[in-house]
Design a protein around this motif. Sequence first.
Motif, short mmCIF file in Angstrom:
data_model
loop_
_atom_site.label_atom_id
_atom_site.label_comp_id
_atom_site.label_asym_id
_atom_site.label_seq_id
_atom_site.Cartn_x
_atom_site.Cartn_y
_atom_site.Cartn_z
N GLY A 1 59.76 -12.48 -16.44
CA GLY A 1 58.48 -12.17 -17.06
C GLY A 1 57.56 -11.47 -16.08
N PRO A 2 56.91 -10.38 -16.49
CA PRO A 2 56.03 -9.64 -15.58
C PRO A 2 54.69 -10.32 -15.41
CG PRO A 2 55.90 -8.72 -17.78
CD PRO A 2 56.94 -9.82 -17.85
N LYS A 3 53.89 -9.81 -14.48
CA LYS A 3 52.51 -10.25 -14.38
C LYS A 3 51.78 -9.80 -15.64
CE LYS A 3 50.21 -9.84 -10.58
NZ LYS A 3 49.58 -9.30 -9.35
N GLY A 4 50.92 -10.65 -16.17
CA GLY A 4 50.19 -10.28 -17.37
C GLY A 4 49.62 -11.50 -18.06
N LYS A 5 49.34 -11.36 -19.33
CA LYS A 5 48.83 -12.48 -20.11
C LYS A 5 49.57 -12.53 -21.44
CE LYS A 5 44.59 -14.76 -21.68
NZ LYS A 5 43.10 -14.67 -21.80
N CYS A 6 50.59 -13.37 -21.47
CA CYS A 6 51.39 -13.55 -22.69
C CYS A 6 52.26 -14.78 -22.49
CB CYS A 6 52.24 -12.32 -22.99
SG CYS A 6 53.50 -11.97 -21.74
N ASP A 7 52.97 -15.19 -23.52
CA ASP A 7 53.74 -16.44 -23.42
C ASP A 7 54.93 -16.31 -22.49
OD1 ASP A 7 55.19 -14.76 -25.10
OD2 ASP A 7 56.00 -16.42 -26.27
N TYR A 8 55.45 -15.09 -22.29
CA TYR A 8 56.59 -14.91 -21.40
C TYR A 8 56.19 -14.33 -20.05
CZ TYR A 8 56.37 -10.04 -23.00
OH TYR A 8 55.94 -8.76 -23.29
N CYS A 9 54.90 -14.07 -19.86
CA CYS A 9 54.41 -13.47 -18.62
C CYS A 9 54.20 -14.51 -17.52
CB CYS A 9 53.08 -12.76 -18.86
SG CYS A 9 53.17 -11.32 -19.94
N HIS A 10 54.10 -14.02 -16.30
CA HIS A 10 53.61 -14.84 -15.20
C HIS A 10 52.11 -14.62 -15.13
CE1 HIS A 10 57.77 -15.48 -14.21
NE2 HIS A 10 57.41 -16.33 -13.27
N ASN A 11 51.40 -15.54 -15.76
CA ASN A 11 49.96 -15.41 -15.93
C ASN A 11 49.20 -15.85 -14.68
OD1 ASN A 11 49.79 -14.92 -19.08
ND2 ASN A 11 51.27 -16.56 -18.75
N ARG A 12 48.02 -15.32 -14.54
CA ARG A 12 47.12 -15.81 -13.49
C ARG A 12 46.86 -17.28 -13.75
NH1 ARG A 12 44.05 -12.98 -9.88
NH2 ARG A 12 42.25 -14.06 -8.97
N ASN A 13 46.92 -18.11 -12.69
CA ASN A 13 46.85 -19.55 -12.91
C ASN A 13 46.12 -20.26 -11.77
OD1 ASN A 13 48.92 -20.48 -10.82
ND2 ASN A 13 50.15 -19.04 -12.01
N ASN A 14 46.08 -21.58 -11.86
CA ASN A 14 45.30 -22.40 -10.93
C ASN A 14 46.13 -23.00 -9.79
OD1 ASN A 14 46.71 -24.15 -12.65
ND2 ASN A 14 45.13 -25.73 -12.56
N PHE A 15 47.33 -22.49 -9.56
CA PHE A 15 48.20 -23.10 -8.55
C PHE A 15 47.57 -23.09 -7.16
CE2 PHE A 15 51.28 -22.83 -5.14
CZ PHE A 15 52.04 -23.95 -5.36
N GLN A 16 47.15 -21.92 -6.69
CA GLN A 16 46.69 -21.80 -5.31
C GLN A 16 45.46 -22.65 -5.02
OE1 GLN A 16 48.63 -20.41 -3.23
NE2 GLN A 16 49.93 -19.22 -4.62
N HIS A 17 44.57 -22.79 -5.99
CA HIS A 17 43.30 -23.48 -5.74
C HIS A 17 43.35 -24.98 -6.05
CE1 HIS A 17 41.53 -19.57 -5.11
NE2 HIS A 17 41.95 -19.17 -6.30
N GLU A 18 44.16 -25.39 -7.02
CA GLU A 18 44.10 -26.78 -7.47
C GLU A 18 45.38 -27.57 -7.24
OE1 GLU A 18 42.47 -27.29 -11.38
OE2 GLU A 18 41.16 -25.55 -11.20
N ILE A 19 46.51 -26.89 -7.12
CA ILE A 19 47.80 -27.56 -6.97
C ILE A 19 48.28 -27.53 -5.52
CG2 ILE A 19 50.19 -27.66 -7.72
CD1 ILE A 19 48.10 -28.34 -9.89
#
Length: 290
Positions: free
Chosen positions: A185-203
């Motif tokens: 899945g490419p970078k982007g905003k969709c169900d199969y995409c690698h979406n921008r997320n909260n990993f770096q800041h919260e996880i």
Amino acid sequence: MRNFIKHMMSSGILCCVLSCAPLSQNNNNSSSTYIFLSHTRTSTNDRIFKKVYDLNLELYEMTLLGGDLGVDSFQDDFINHIDSIFNLKSKNTLWSVGNHDVTTNENFKNLTGKNKYHSYKTNNTTFITLDTQDSLSNIVGKQKQYFLDILKNTSSKNIIIISHKLIFMDQHPIMDGQINKVCNGPKGKCDYCHNRNNFQHEIYPELVKLKEKGINIIWIGGDLGYKTSSFEYKDLNGIIFLGNGFWFKNKENKVLVLSEDKSSIKYKFVFIDSLIKNQTKEYINHLFEE
């Protein structure tokens, strides 16, 4: 084994020929091995990647599934076929759902006996399975609280985290630029995409706290296969990030195998053809000899 499985499939009989036998208990003087399989789907919803049928899953204490098992895993009777291969109800089978495994948590739990996000402890390792389809690659709400509680209360020496999306790549100074070269899945905003997320800041900060206590951490994502079958990155804090998956048209698909003994946990990417050809516990153990 191969001819027997083909016979059972052609007869329309679905049975647990690969992973239903009782697993032997590990002791302090032996190692346990775990196998990670992901993106086993083909282009039609009638079977999975053919070489998976030839794997002897009885050789491994845990089967870890990284999602996208079928084109539509829960469509009609296909989920029963998947269950016959991986024994989804077993406590030793963990499955992080992907965008091709869409279903409700209730339906997933009725089938597997587990929630979409869950944890399991064996030997010196705690496995945490996450649902990265829940909130477009973000870990939020009850799932986030559950995840953080497991991390806070763990007494394990090792943590293995399983997800479909490789959410750890997002916004990372090195890995982010590799998403479109590595992930299905490419970078982007969709169900199969690698979406921008909260990993770096919260996880990620919570993982660093555990690593500082001497706990080994391996995070495995399963949305691979089209562009590459394997990915690995060890950061400056010693946290290991892996990716693994199949694409049924590729000739050089790899399998991720992990080994845990009383002092450490190791991993290897092994060509599936080699693993099928050498299906003995001795061969698997030999992979991890220094």
